[in-house]
Design a protein around this motif. Structure first.
Motif, PDB file in Angstrom:
ATOM      1  N   PRO A   1       0.827  -1.198   0.000  1.00 52.21           N
ATOM      2  CA  PRO A   1       0.000   0.000   0.000  1.00 52.21           C
ATOM      3  C   PRO A   1       0.872   1.265   0.000  1.00 52.21           C
ATOM      4  O   PRO A   1       2.038   1.218   0.389  1.00 52.21           O
ATOM      5  CB  PRO A   1      -0.800  -0.107   1.296  1.00 52.21           C
ATOM      6  CG  PRO A   1       0.025  -0.965   2.187  1.00 52.21           C
ATOM      7  CD  PRO A   1       0.784  -1.896   1.287  1.00 52.21           C
ATOM      8  N   PRO A   2       0.285   2.379  -0.435  1.00 50.69           N
ATOM      9  CA  PRO A   2       1.044   3.633  -0.515  1.00 50.69           C
ATOM     10  C   PRO A   2       1.593   4.037   0.852  1.00 50.69           C
ATOM     11  O   PRO A   2       0.929   3.879   1.874  1.00 50.69           O
ATOM     12  CB  PRO A   2       0.026   4.653  -1.014  1.00 50.69           C
ATOM     13  CG  PRO A   2      -1.093   3.860  -1.588  1.00 50.69           C
ATOM     14  CD  PRO A   2      -1.094   2.544  -0.881  1.00 50.69           C
ATOM     15  N   LEU A   3       2.796   4.552   0.852  1.00 54.12           N
ATOM     16  CA  LEU A   3       3.422   5.036   2.071  1.00 54.12           C
ATOM     17  C   LEU A   3       2.875   6.427   2.390  1.00 54.12           C
ATOM     18  O   LEU A   3       2.753   7.264   1.496  1.00 54.12           O
ATOM     19  CB  LEU A   3       4.941   5.099   1.860  1.00 54.12           C
ATOM     20  CG  LEU A   3       5.808   5.412   3.064  1.00 54.12           C
ATOM     21  CD1 LEU A   3       5.629   4.359   4.161  1.00 54.12           C
ATOM     22  CD2 LEU A   3       7.275   5.445   2.636  1.00 54.12           C
ATOM     23  N   LYS A   4       2.521   6.659   3.642  1.00 50.23           N
ATOM     24  CA  LYS A   4       2.030   7.968   4.071  1.00 50.23           C
ATOM     25  C   LYS A   4       3.242   8.823   4.426  1.00 50.23           C
ATOM     26  O   LYS A   4       3.859   8.648   5.483  1.00 50.23           O
ATOM     27  CB  LYS A   4       1.100   7.820   5.271  1.00 50.23           C
ATOM     28  CG  LYS A   4      -0.170   7.066   4.953  1.00 50.23           C
ATOM     29  CD  LYS A   4      -1.041   6.958   6.182  1.00 50.23           C
ATOM     30  CE  LYS A   4      -2.330   6.235   5.863  1.00 50.23           C
ATOM     31  NZ  LYS A   4      -3.175   6.110   7.068  1.00 50.23           N
ATOM     32  N   PHE A   5       3.580   9.741   3.549  1.00 47.30           N
ATOM     33  CA  PHE A   5       4.813  10.497   3.701  1.00 47.30           C
ATOM     34  C   PHE A   5       4.804  11.426   4.907  1.00 47.30           C
ATOM     35  O   PHE A   5       5.848  11.645   5.526  1.00 47.30           O
ATOM     36  CB  PHE A   5       5.127  11.256   2.404  1.00 47.30           C
ATOM     37  CG  PHE A   5       5.281  10.328   1.235  1.00 47.30           C
ATOM     38  CD1 PHE A   5       6.283   9.380   1.220  1.00 47.30           C
ATOM     39  CD2 PHE A   5       4.407  10.383   0.160  1.00 47.30           C
ATOM     40  CE1 PHE A   5       6.433   8.499   0.153  1.00 47.30           C
ATOM     41  CE2 PHE A   5       4.538   9.516  -0.911  1.00 47.30           C
ATOM     42  CZ  PHE A   5       5.553   8.567  -0.919  1.00 47.30           C
ATOM     43  N   MET A   6       3.658  11.950   5.266  1.00 49.88           N
ATOM     44  CA  MET A   6       3.592  12.798   6.466  1.00 49.88           C
ATOM     45  C   MET A   6       3.843  11.960   7.723  1.00 49.88           C
ATOM     46  O   MET A   6       4.412  12.446   8.697  1.00 49.88           O
ATOM     47  CB  MET A   6       2.251  13.528   6.553  1.00 49.88           C
ATOM     48  CG  MET A   6       2.056  14.575   5.465  1.00 49.88           C
ATOM     49  SD  MET A   6       3.359  15.837   5.427  1.00 49.88           S
ATOM     50  CE  MET A   6       3.100  16.655   6.981  1.00 49.88           C
ATOM     51  N   THR A   7       3.440  10.706   7.683  1.00 48.82           N
ATOM     52  CA  THR A   7       3.706   9.792   8.792  1.00 48.82           C
ATOM     53  C   THR A   7       5.202   9.549   8.921  1.00 48.82           C
ATOM     54  O   THR A   7       5.755   9.542  10.025  1.00 48.82           O
ATOM     55  CB  THR A   7       2.956   8.464   8.589  1.00 48.82           C
ATOM     56  OG1 THR A   7       1.555   8.739   8.502  1.00 48.82           O
ATOM     57  CG2 THR A   7       3.204   7.495   9.717  1.00 48.82           C
TER      58      THR A   7
END
Length: 148
Positions: A79-85
């Protein structure tokens, strides 16, 4: 496999890009009820890698450059990586732990794993000294566990 060996081998599988082995070991970790120990150890590895990469103080320009690289390297993650995380997890190491309030434990693990992979790929010091590096992470994780 003993607890420490299992945790170390899972992190090494992640670092050395052995996804099937990493997943297999994470399954064993879950089956043995070691989720909290795994989280603590992964966090300790993450903290060590981040400090090795950025130093004792976080330079925001260096973080921006790093995040540009993360966005590029993980642009096709599924799944897409949450960059803000990811950015929040890095900043938490430098005292901005309020970012963690908005993340689940699993989101933190995913973000930390991406950062560990990128830093260890770009920083041969860690992979060249993997056992002492993991020894230090193990000590830190044990300290956190003893503190409650």
């Amino acid at each position: 496999m003993q607890r420490e060996e299992l945790l170390r081998e899972q992190v090494k599988a992640m670092i050395f890009n052995e996804p099937a082995r990493s997943t297999e070991l994470r399954t064993q970790i879950g089956e043995q009820g070691l989720a909290r120990a795994h989280f603590n150890f992964t966090t300790a590895v993450f903290a060590g890698a981040v400090i090795q990469y950025f130093g004792e103080e976080l330079d925001l320009a260096a973080l921006r450059t790093f995040m540009t690289g993360i966005r590029h390297d993980f642009r096709k993650a599924d799944p897409p990586l949450k960059f803000m995380t990811v950015e929040g997890a890095v900043r938490a190491i430098y005292g901005e732990d309020h970012f963690l309030d908005e993340m689940t434990g699993e989101e933190q693990l995913i973000a930390m794993s991406a950062v560990i992979r990128k830093i260890t790929f770009e920083t041969p010091y860690i992979t060249d000294n993997i056992e002492p590096f993991l020894d230090e992470a193990e000590k830190l994780a044990r300290q956190w566990e003893s503190e409650g």
